[in-house]
Design a protein around this motif. Sequence first.
Motif, short mmCIF file in Angstrom:
data_model
loop_
_atom_site.label_atom_id
_atom_site.label_comp_id
_atom_site.label_asym_id
_atom_site.label_seq_id
_atom_site.Cartn_x
_atom_site.Cartn_y
_atom_site.Cartn_z
N THR A 94 22.50 92.14 61.83
CA THR A 94 21.17 92.02 61.23
C THR A 94 20.59 93.38 60.89
OG1 THR A 94 20.73 89.99 62.48
CG2 THR A 94 18.82 91.14 61.57
N LYS A 116 14.30 91.10 57.66
CA LYS A 116 15.61 91.08 58.30
C LYS A 116 16.57 90.21 57.51
CE LYS A 116 13.35 91.45 62.80
NZ LYS A 116 13.00 90.75 64.06
N TYR A 117 17.84 90.59 57.53
CA TYR A 117 18.88 89.79 56.89
C TYR A 117 19.90 89.45 57.97
CZ TYR A 117 22.38 88.20 53.54
OH TYR A 117 23.28 87.44 52.83
N THR A 175 23.23 87.75 59.40
CA THR A 175 24.58 87.27 59.09
C THR A 175 25.25 86.84 60.39
OG1 THR A 175 24.82 88.73 57.19
CG2 THR A 175 26.84 87.87 58.16
N ASP A 187 24.21 82.91 55.58
CA ASP A 187 23.24 83.91 56.01
C ASP A 187 21.82 83.42 55.73
OD1 ASP A 187 25.56 85.31 56.40
OD2 ASP A 187 25.32 86.58 54.61
N TYR A 188 20.84 84.11 56.32
CA TYR A 188 19.45 83.79 55.99
C TYR A 188 18.59 85.04 56.13
CZ TYR A 188 18.80 83.20 61.11
OH TYR A 188 18.76 83.37 62.48
N HIS A 189 17.41 85.00 55.46
CA HIS A 189 16.45 86.10 55.49
C HIS A 189 15.28 85.72 56.40
CE1 HIS A 189 18.44 86.05 51.53
NE2 HIS A 189 18.36 87.37 51.56
N TYR A 229 11.18 87.09 56.95
CA TYR A 229 10.08 87.97 56.57
C TYR A 229 8.86 87.62 57.42
CZ TYR A 229 13.08 88.17 52.43
OH TYR A 229 14.16 88.29 51.58
N GLN A 253 11.50 82.01 57.08
CA GLN A 253 12.95 82.14 56.98
C GLN A 253 13.43 81.42 55.73
OE1 GLN A 253 14.37 80.51 60.72
NE2 GLN A 253 14.31 82.50 61.74
#
Length: 369
Positions: free
Chosen positions: A283, A303-304, A306, A328-330, A332, A352
């Motif tokens: 991350t 954050k990203y 994985t 994956d997901y983001h 904020y 997310q």
Amino acid sequence: MKHTTYLTTLSLFLLAFAPEAHAATHAQMYANTITAHNIVAFQHSITQTVFSSFSGSTRFNYDTPETPSSYSLPETYENPATTYGHAPMYGTAPTYGEYNDDGRTGRNGGDTISANTALSNIWLNWEHLNGSAKFDDFAHLNSKTNIYTFGITGSKSETKPDLSKWGLYTGFVKNQQKNREIQIKSQGGYFGIYNGDKIGNTGLYFTVNGGALSNKATTTHGNDEYTNFWVGGAVSTTYDFALDNSFVIQPGINLGYTWIRSENYTSASGQVTNNNFHMLEVTPALRAIKHIANGWFGALNAKYITTLDNGGETYINNTPVTTPQADDYHEYTISLEKNVSNLNLYINFGRQEGARTGWIGDINIKYIF
């Protein structure tokens, strides 16, 4: 699963290779995979909470003591409202207050009123996530999660230019996921230790923990119960770029590993088995922190996430079956934080998108000794 008959197990085997295989059958076989990926998502939230409690989105938190008229401030004293970039989390701390040299409350992040106090603070965090979990080749599941974490932080040790603190934490997690084919209810607990070090502008943090998750999966085949155990750890490193005395940019990266014991749950005879999981999280993160006014601090966080998984294969009569994967997901979020006497109050809210989609939020209350 413990209540599935031999005939049902045979049906699972035949349907697994049929093009028109019923989704509920797959859901029954994949319940263990789903909960394993949930544990990794829980681990992400737990470890980020722990690191944040030591260092925080903005969590050095100034508490400015009243200065008696007879007390003469040392030349090194700096006004907390204008020295944001020099706080322990964000750069080199000035002498005043940080090491309790004058016996009064200094900056937060774990500062103590008494330099001889064994503990810096105690804290409680509640995080809520409401959205959906998405898997490749499998229907999405609506998801609701609540994670409660309680921790204590030991008093800091000083080996200039380093700052180091340790901590213990424990917690409880409750989750529910469902779609038309399956409903999974999970609850469990965990325990861990953590440490944080500040070396110049670099932050180094690590944690190890373990836990258990009890699950109940409901499909058209009935109710099935199984338990996952996990052991994991995470490491985070950050670097602080103080653009001025009240604004900091902080890039960082988090690495996490979790081993998950996978129960052979589909058939008591052992005809359907599941391997253990080895899950790695990578991350990268970016944070922008700003002193707003009057002791209020805010942060924007990105954050990203994985997740790399290995193991966890499902077998029917020793024949492997394709299992769903998570992308994956983001993440904020926006954070606000303020000290009120010996209390530190922190609120975080965000979104997310990706394999995990939905709204997230948490509240943290810390009492500083």
